[in-house]
Design a protein around this motif. Structure first.
Motif, mmCIF file in Angstrom:
data_model
loop_
_atom_site.group_PDB
_atom_site.id
_atom_site.type_symbol
_atom_site.label_atom_id
_atom_site.label_comp_id
_atom_site.label_asym_id
_atom_site.label_seq_id
_atom_site.Cartn_x
_atom_site.Cartn_y
_atom_site.Cartn_z
ATOM 1 N N MET A 90 7.752 -0.308 4.170
ATOM 2 C CA MET A 90 9.107 -0.088 3.689
ATOM 3 C C MET A 90 9.952 0.624 4.731
ATOM 4 S SD MET A 90 9.269 -1.558 0.813
ATOM 5 C CE MET A 90 10.853 -0.942 0.257
ATOM 6 N N LEU A 91 9.321 1.504 5.527
ATOM 7 C CA LEU A 91 10.065 2.225 6.553
ATOM 8 C C LEU A 91 10.511 1.291 7.676
ATOM 9 C CD1 LEU A 91 8.019 5.544 6.836
ATOM 10 C CD2 LEU A 91 10.323 5.281 5.917
ATOM 11 N N VAL A 92 9.654 0.339 8.035
ATOM 12 C CA VAL A 92 9.999 -0.566 9.148
ATOM 13 C C VAL A 92 10.678 -1.840 8.665
ATOM 14 C CG1 VAL A 92 8.090 0.309 10.535
ATOM 15 C CG2 VAL A 92 7.747 -1.727 9.136
ATOM 16 N N GLY A 100 -9.047 3.285 -1.389
ATOM 17 C CA GLY A 100 -8.390 2.013 -1.123
ATOM 18 C C GLY A 100 -6.966 1.981 -1.629
ATOM 19 N N ARG A 101 -6.748 2.510 -2.872
ATOM 20 C CA ARG A 101 -5.386 2.555 -3.419
ATOM 21 C C ARG A 101 -4.489 3.456 -2.586
ATOM 22 N NH1 ARG A 101 -8.185 2.400 -8.490
ATOM 23 N NH2 ARG A 101 -8.177 4.680 -8.599
ATOM 24 N N ALA A 102 -5.041 4.589 -2.132
ATOM 25 C CA ALA A 102 -4.250 5.502 -1.302
ATOM 26 C C ALA A 102 -3.861 4.851 0.021
ATOM 27 C CB ALA A 102 -5.036 6.790 -1.050
ATOM 28 N N LEU A 103 -4.798 4.127 0.618
ATOM 29 C CA LEU A 103 -4.491 3.441 1.879
ATOM 30 C C LEU A 103 -3.446 2.350 1.682
ATOM 31 C CD1 LEU A 103 -8.063 3.157 3.465
ATOM 32 C CD2 LEU A 103 -6.186 4.637 4.198
ATOM 33 N N ARG A 104 -3.553 1.614 0.559
ATOM 34 C CA ARG A 104 -2.558 0.573 0.297
ATOM 35 C C ARG A 104 -1.174 1.173 0.091
ATOM 36 N NH1 ARG A 104 -6.934 -1.810 -2.497
ATOM 37 N NH2 ARG A 104 -6.301 -0.841 -4.473
ATOM 38 N N ARG A 105 -1.110 2.301 -0.630
ATOM 39 C CA ARG A 105 0.184 2.967 -0.828
ATOM 40 C C ARG A 105 0.757 3.440 0.504
ATOM 41 N NH1 ARG A 105 -2.388 5.132 -5.522
ATOM 42 N NH2 ARG A 105 -2.907 7.034 -4.360
ATOM 43 N N GLN A 106 -0.125 3.947 1.363
ATOM 44 C CA GLN A 106 0.327 4.408 2.673
ATOM 45 C C GLN A 106 0.857 3.257 3.520
ATOM 46 O OE1 GLN A 106 -2.707 6.452 4.856
ATOM 47 N NE2 GLN A 106 -1.344 7.085 6.509
ATOM 48 N N LYS A 107 0.146 2.122 3.489
ATOM 49 C CA LYS A 107 0.605 0.966 4.240
ATOM 50 C C LYS A 107 1.918 0.427 3.677
ATOM 51 C CE LYS A 107 -3.988 -0.598 5.683
ATOM 52 N NZ LYS A 107 -5.006 -1.688 5.571
ATOM 53 N N LEU A 108 2.062 0.450 2.344
ATOM 54 C CA LEU A 108 3.295 -0.018 1.727
ATOM 55 C C LEU A 108 4.467 0.863 2.124
ATOM 56 C CD1 LEU A 108 4.653 -2.012 -0.185
ATOM 57 C CD2 LEU A 108 4.077 -0.485 -2.096
ATOM 58 N N ARG A 109 4.251 2.194 2.133
ATOM 59 C CA ARG A 109 5.324 3.097 2.553
ATOM 60 C C ARG A 109 5.708 2.845 4.010
ATOM 61 N NH1 ARG A 109 2.444 6.965 -0.608
ATOM 62 N NH2 ARG A 109 1.387 7.734 1.264
ATOM 63 N N ALA A 110 4.694 2.646 4.853
ATOM 64 C CA ALA A 110 4.986 2.357 6.260
ATOM 65 C C ALA A 110 5.759 1.051 6.401
ATOM 66 C CB ALA A 110 3.683 2.299 7.058
#
Length: 421
Positions: free
Chosen positions: A33-35, A21-31
């Motif tokens: 930040m990119l957009v 769950g933490r990894a998915l949240r970090r991935q969504k946060l990075r995405a």
């Protein structure tokens, strides 16, 4: 190791789930930040102007902020009355205008009310010269003195307009956008010599539709050729199609102005081959014809590219199969190939039509009075008249029309896609 030191499968599974769950949240946060820069740009450059346009189309704070006492005093006056407002209204008007003149906001009120009735600028300028010297305690009564300033203060329509547009919000701009006005609390059509916007909306719609049809007639064969010739030849032809994108829109429009004018290349050629007399040259500029020709050429690639992208996905084997079953070339095209290209026609048509509806530069340069679009009227109200409310109302109506058109397109193309599927 004891039994208590051994991790149970449940604890291990829960830990893994939390880590995932933490990894998915970090991935969504990075995405995100990119957009984020793109989202900010869309909000600032697209959504905020639309919201501002919608607010300005109904906002009407100038009257109530400039004449608060007058508006309060007018509440007891009947707009259907044949008598002018009583003395307290005129006294409140003088008090409000003295404050407005001191704050330099009187002409803002005149500019706003001029959009509804002419003469307010003259009324305000005379008030600016006389009213600052009037003493509210000793110089009354003010009714006759105000009427002596300008005859329009004695007109019932002046006071009716003032009361009709005294609310902080108004539909007056939308009424003006469809050639209506509010008189004595009732909505009426403006005189025929002042009605302009409905005619411009209609002209914009039918000319945009004609331009869309012309680009389809000219672009369909080109897209068909692009999709069915050899790759190296298709690439060369596609470069020629895209070539106008590399030239400034202003340059292309100005080129058409040179080509179509009375002494232009087209008229000179027609005179040279004897089709047109030298003293009877064709008028092809500053009218509807010039707008249609120039905009058809400018918007043609926007029809060709969607058609080409759809036609490229149509398997040639379908047409060959139809011919092998006895169909001639026309039947194979019309019954097999054309229906599969309909989504491309719809996409190109909606793209060209929407762009044509909002075009400004080309009608401005080659259209003249008879080729003016609603976008040119919006620009005139913006730059010349400064009527931001009417600009917002006209823009909102145009936006809603485009959204309705897109909704209809989505429904129609969706049905077609289901049938094709």
């Amino acid at each position: 190791m004891t039994m208590s030191d051994t991790p149970t499968p449940e604890l291990t599974g829960g830990a893994l789930k939390r880590q995932l769950g933490r990894a998915l949240r970090r991935q969504k946060l990075r995405a995100l930040m990119l957009v984020a820069p793109l989202l900010i740009f869309i909000c600032v450059g697209f959504l905020m102007p639309i919201v501002s346009m919608l607010v300005r189309s109904v906002e009407n704070n100038i009257v109530v902020e400039t004449l608060p006492q007058t508006i309060t005093a007018l509440e007891s006056w009947d707009v259907d009355s044949t008598e002018l407002p009583p003395e307290p209204v005129f006294r409140a008007l003088v008090a409000d205008l003295q404050v407005a003149i001191e704050n330099r906001t009187a002409l803002n009120l005149a500019r706003r009310m001029n959009f509804e009735a002419a003469g307010w600028t003259t009324m305000m300028r005379r008030a600016q010269r006389e009213m600052p010297d009037w003493d509210l305690e000793t110089d009354g009564p003010f009714r006759e003195r105000v009427l002596d300033l300008h005859r329009d203060w004695g007109a019932l329509e002046t006071w009716r307009s003032l009361k009709a547009y005294s609310s902080p919000y108004t539909t007056g701009y939308y009424l003006a956008a469809v050639d209506l006005t509010m008189v004595s609390g009732h909505v009426e059509a403006v005189p025929d010599n002042q009605a302009l916007h409905l005619m411009l909306f209609w002209r914009t719609a039918w000319m945009s539709g004609l331009i869309c049809f012309m680009t389809l007639i000219l672009g369909y064969p080109v897209a068909f050729l692009l999709a069915n010739i050899k790759e190296r030849h298709a690439n060369l032809l596609l470069i020629l199609v895209l070539l106008p994108f590399w030239t400034s829109l202003l340059v292309r429009t100005s080129s058409w102005k040179v080509l179509l004018q009375d002494q232009g290349v087209v008229n000179q050629f027609l005179v040279w081959i004897g089709l047109v007399a030298d003293d009877n040259r064709l008028t092809m500029i500053n009218n509807k014809f010039g707008v249609i020709v120039a905009m058809t050429q400018i918007l043609l690639p926007f029809m060709i590219l969607p058609l080409y992208s759809v036609m490229k996905t149509i398997p040639p084997s379908y047409v060959r199969a139809a011919k092998s079953l006895g169909a001639n070339d026309w039947t194979a095209f019309w019954r097999v190939y054309f229906p599969q290209s309909v989504p491309g026609i719809g996409a190109g048509a909606i793209l060209v039509f929407i762009m044509a509806v909002g075009y400004y530069i080309t009608p401005e340069l080659v259209g003249g009075p008879s080729g003016m679009f609603i976008s040119n009227r919006i620009a005139h109200q913006w730059y010349v008249s400064g009527n931001w409310g009417l600009v917002g109302a006209l823009g909102t109506i145009l936006l809603l029309a485009v959204l309705v058109l897109y909704w209809v397109y989505d429904k129609v193309v969706g049905i077609d896609n289901v049938k094709l599927g």
